[in-house]
Design an enzyme around this catalytic site. Sequence first.
Site: not given
Length: 340
Positions: A81-82
């Site tokens: 997850s960015n």
Amino acid sequence: MDTTWQSRLQAIPRLHMAEYPTPLEPLPRLGQELGRQVWVKRDDLLGPGLGGNKTRKLEYLLAEAQERKARKVVTFGGLQSNHARLTAAAANRLGLETHLFYFDPRPQRLTGNLLINHLLGAKMHFIPLGGGGSGMTLETTIRLVRWVALLMVGKHYFIPVGGHHWLGCLGYVQAALEIDAQAREKGIEQATLITAAGSGGTLAGLMAGLALVNSPLKLLGIDVGKLWKGFPASIALLAGEICSHLGRPRSFTPEEVPLIENTYVGERYGLPSPDGLAAMHLLAHTEGLLLDPVYTAKAFAGLLDLVRRDRIKKDTPLIFLHTGGVPALFAFQKGELLHD
Ligand SMILES: Cc1ncc(COP(=O)(O)O)c(C=O)c1O
């Protein structure tokens, strides 16, 4: 023109974590290869901790966290997850403690975004429930994680997966105004704007924003995850909520959501797809521009396929919204990123 919604938007507290507008750049060599104009909107350049689209959402969400005098921030996402990485970076600027929840086993090695989280000092909680596609709606998933976080972390400011909340998505209402103005200035106001859709907030914010300014831009979201039950309904609901909070109530039906589901995901969320890898290599070779295998490569593969199959009218310029994600590249081995 009724501009009261614009003054409402400007009055909502927002932190300043990036410089706007982000560039809208031509991709002439790729355009020549595809036989049409292609542009890229550089939201990958936005914000702290290697940046990305979530900066626009976090500027609103963390302003509220600060107003509420929160000391801890919680969010969750897939292993690469960015959004989680950017939340940790942005929260550090405010001196907040970040807790990140993942519903996968803890990997033996922390790579890509997870390594950066470690560097940023975020507290990572791995709960091995089999992340990546719960078969539940976004809303149910968010409610469940909120409870888990309350039990494990205590009092905190909660940010849904991907910043999927009307307040955060105001950042993409702002982006819609920005892109509409830039497209007019460049004479490409009839362009089709293409973006990846993970939690759908970017798409919802753009839908609301473009509708509010009656923009001639066409919008298209490419689902990169097959993650959520009733995904178009959740995006429609969110776009409607955004408009209501700006004092311009309007509802969207799931059918009105310009989303291509399932087609470009490949096997599953997080796993590179062969077409995505080909798209990554093409853009890197023609323009020196990097994509990530989880989000932007799959969305760009969609753009290329639609052009090659003449699904977008021949003379329509294309704007690809580059939402970031390149740190995830470093979670993969060379063999996983090869293509024929
Ligand atoms: C690089 C990147 N692109 C696109 C998206 C999709 O944005 P959204 O969750 O708003 O659909 C995300 C996050 O999910 C992302 O990290």
